[in-house]
Design an enzyme around this catalytic site. Sequence first.
Site, mmCIF file in Angstrom:
data_model
loop_
_atom_site.group_PDB
_atom_site.id
_atom_site.type_symbol
_atom_site.label_atom_id
_atom_site.label_comp_id
_atom_site.label_asym_id
_atom_site.label_seq_id
_atom_site.Cartn_x
_atom_site.Cartn_y
_atom_site.Cartn_z
ATOM 1 N N TYR A 1 -1.806 -7.257 17.758
ATOM 2 C CA TYR A 1 -1.986 -6.464 16.535
ATOM 3 C C TYR A 1 -3.241 -5.591 16.599
ATOM 4 O O TYR A 1 -3.204 -4.394 16.289
ATOM 5 C CB TYR A 1 -2.055 -7.400 15.315
ATOM 6 N N SER B 1 -6.919 -0.108 11.060
ATOM 7 C CA SER B 1 -7.500 -1.318 10.472
ATOM 8 C C SER B 1 -8.821 -1.587 11.166
ATOM 9 O O SER B 1 -9.017 -1.219 12.330
ATOM 10 C CB SER B 1 -6.561 -2.509 10.687
ATOM 11 N N ILE C 1 0.828 -1.207 0.000
ATOM 12 C CA ILE C 1 0.000 0.000 0.000
ATOM 13 C C ILE C 1 0.861 1.255 0.000
ATOM 14 O O ILE C 1 0.554 2.243 -0.670
ATOM 15 C CB ILE C 1 -0.939 0.017 1.238
ATOM 16 N N LYS D 1 -3.604 -1.388 16.476
ATOM 17 C CA LYS D 1 -4.437 -0.630 15.536
ATOM 18 C C LYS D 1 -5.421 0.278 16.290
ATOM 19 O O LYS D 1 -5.734 1.376 15.821
ATOM 20 C CB LYS D 1 -5.180 -1.585 14.591
#
Length: 304
Positions: free
Chosen positions: A192, A171, A48, A196
């Site tokens: 994780y 996310s 990205i 985020k």
Amino acid sequence: KMSLLGYIAAAVGFYVFIYYTFLRRTRCKSLVKLYGKTAIVTGSNTGIGKATALALAKRGARVILACRSRGRADAAVYDIRRESGNQQVLFMALDLSSLQSVRDFVQTFLKTEPRLDFLINNAGVGHKQGRTREGFGLEFGVNHLGHFLLTLLLLDRLKQCAPSRIVTLASIAHYGGHIDFSLLDQTKDVDYSTSKLCNMLFTRELANRLEGTNVSCFSVHPGLVRTKLTRTMSGLLAAVLSKLFFLEPEEGAQTTLHCVLQEGLEPFSGRYFSNCALAQGSAKSRDDALAKKLWEVSERLVGI
């Protein structure tokens, strides 16, 4: 009993429903050119980040690829210059798993570059064991703390060049996040999803602190994208699922580009975007007291 044809039709119908409900992506519609503007994109040697850097370079921006690996970044610089026709694309070394590297990067950047219009906190690691140079878990250290320090050290330059924008990749995984500050003190680590959630809370508190400066900030969900984070999938079935359900990096960059380029987003500073539109984050991600506490803890951890 349903025939084989019936099963296939049902499967196709289900996929079409999933695609139009969750997967179909809107594209950034802005036609803005960026001549004379400078952008930093972290983690821009692949995925990205590289797609974002290319899109900005095509619009005429000077683009700094802030990456750890010189070899991969030099290859990305070559690709982006060739494809965009823009020679103002360059590499500067940044290892977000080292707070000293963040400070060194900022020192080099401020000495050599007069402007900063867009800071894109794109880099991230997922489900990776190990520790940063200062002993933090990689997901917490790279995804949150490194970008937190980077942003704070660049704020004065962003204010000088206002109107400017900061975009941080979060996310939809943040919905599973939960911050336990006493556990964080002991382990210096989060999972994780929580890293985020930290991105979302950081953006929210940053917007509060930037009120009146004409610097706007946004967090984005890029969608389910085929990147290094999904490359652990293997086998034919995984390849088919990946093709059906995961986006190309260029598609995943669209919401970032929307938040960088779209005019009139300033009133939505601090908010969360998905599929090039304002989206609703989890209740925790909108908790101002939690955002303020995370900011204060993060300041202490990075030594500001």
